[in-house]
Motif scaffolding. Sequence first.
Motif, PDB file in Angstrom:
ATOM      1  N   ILE A  70     -87.133  43.916  40.030  1.00 20.14           N
ATOM      2  CA  ILE A  70     -87.479  45.329  40.139  1.00 20.14           C
ATOM      3  C   ILE A  70     -86.424  46.008  41.000  1.00 20.14           C
ATOM      4  O   ILE A  70     -86.071  45.521  42.060  1.00 20.14           O
ATOM      5  N   PRO A  75     -87.600  52.043  40.322  1.00 25.57           N
ATOM      6  CA  PRO A  75     -88.337  51.016  39.602  1.00 25.57           C
ATOM      7  C   PRO A  75     -88.369  51.174  38.090  1.00 25.57           C
ATOM      8  O   PRO A  75     -88.442  50.187  37.369  1.00 25.57           O
ATOM      9  N   PHE A  76     -88.278  52.390  37.586  1.00 30.35           N
ATOM     10  CA  PHE A  76     -88.318  52.582  36.144  1.00 30.35           C
ATOM     11  C   PHE A  76     -86.952  52.376  35.500  1.00 30.35           C
ATOM     12  O   PHE A  76     -86.826  52.334  34.294  1.00 30.35           O
ATOM     13  N   SER A  78     -85.112  49.697  35.707  1.00 25.50           N
ATOM     14  CA  SER A  78     -84.831  48.309  35.367  1.00 25.50           C
ATOM     15  C   SER A  78     -84.755  48.110  33.863  1.00 25.50           C
ATOM     16  O   SER A  78     -84.202  47.136  33.390  1.00 25.50           O
ATOM     17  N   ALA A  83     -91.401  44.499  32.580  1.00 28.93           N
ATOM     18  CA  ALA A  83     -92.749  44.464  33.136  1.00 28.93           C
ATOM     19  C   ALA A  83     -93.723  43.725  32.233  1.00 28.93           C
ATOM     20  O   ALA A  83     -94.642  43.073  32.700  1.00 28.93           O
ATOM     21  N   GLY A  89     -95.007  41.861  36.879  1.00 25.37           N
ATOM     22  CA  GLY A  89     -94.324  43.049  36.387  1.00 25.37           C
ATOM     23  C   GLY A  89     -95.290  44.085  35.847  1.00 25.37           C
ATOM     24  O   GLY A  89     -95.109  45.281  36.059  1.00 25.37           O
ATOM     25  N   VAL A  90     -96.332  43.633  35.175  1.00 27.19           N
ATOM     26  CA  VAL A  90     -97.344  44.557  34.646  1.00 27.19           C
ATOM     27  C   VAL A  90     -98.051  45.263  35.803  1.00 27.19           C
ATOM     28  O   VAL A  90     -98.226  46.480  35.784  1.00 27.19           O
ATOM     29  N   PHE A  92     -96.880  45.726  38.808  1.00 26.15           N
ATOM     30  CA  PHE A  92     -95.928  46.648  39.426  1.00 26.15           C
ATOM     31  C   PHE A  92     -95.783  47.920  38.596  1.00 26.15           C
ATOM     32  O   PHE A  92     -95.704  49.018  39.157  1.00 26.15           O
ATOM     33  N   LEU A  93     -95.732  47.788  37.300  1.00 25.04           N
ATOM     34  CA  LEU A  93     -95.611  48.966  36.439  1.00 25.04           C
ATOM     35  C   LEU A  93     -96.816  49.886  36.620  1.00 25.04           C
ATOM     36  O   LEU A  93     -96.675  51.108  36.679  1.00 25.04           O
ATOM     37  N   TYR A  95     -98.645  50.068  39.370  1.00 27.31           N
ATOM     38  CA  TYR A  95     -98.442  50.647  40.705  1.00 27.31           C
ATOM     39  C   TYR A  95     -97.432  51.801  40.640  1.00 27.31           C
ATOM     40  O   TYR A  95     -97.682  52.896  41.153  1.00 27.31           O
ATOM     41  N   ALA A  96     -96.279  51.559  40.029  1.00 30.99           N
ATOM     42  CA  ALA A  96     -95.223  52.570  39.962  1.00 30.99           C
ATOM     43  C   ALA A  96     -95.695  53.813  39.220  1.00 30.99           C
ATOM     44  O   ALA A  96     -95.374  54.940  39.614  1.00 30.99           O
ATOM     45  N   THR A  97     -96.467  53.622  38.169  1.00 33.12           N
ATOM     46  CA  THR A  97     -97.008  54.758  37.420  1.00 33.12           C
ATOM     47  C   THR A  97     -98.013  55.522  38.289  1.00 33.12           C
ATOM     48  O   THR A  97     -98.040  56.746  38.285  1.00 33.12           O
TER      49      THR A  97
END
Length: 151
Positions: A70, A75-76, A78, A83, A89-90, A92-93, A95-97
């Motif tokens: 990441i 983060p987006f 990468s 993810a 990764g899922v 984290f995605l 979380y980031a969203t």
Amino acid sequence: MTTTQITLGEPLYGASFPQAVSRFFRKYATFSGRASRSEYWWWVLANVLVALAFNLVGSLTDPQWTSRPIDVFSPFASGGAFALASPVGVVFLIYATGILIPALALTWRRLHDADRSGAWFFIVLVPLIGALVLLVFTLLSARPAGARFDE
């Protein structure tokens, strides 16, 4: 001894790490008002620490993680389906969203505190120089004229 109570509508100058993180989530999608440098930069540190933790867990649980870690600062960026290739990764995605809107709102309020329109955020779309300009704006001192952006 009297203490002045700072409301959520005001910037919290000299915010501590826990205060900044709390205010980040309590003002989830608030684009009006201002955010102090300490509010902003403590949250940036918190977010970097979270991304580093995801990278650590990912590298310990997925042998392919090091080929697609990441990006802590974007983060987006990468890219690809990194993810979806790993449960970490899922998560984290997700979380980031989940923090995308409040992070934009915090940056918007930080720009207000420096007496800039929040729309200056979009300078990041200018290749090379845009991110640098936004960095400089977030480092600027508070300006009294920024109060015009208060609710």
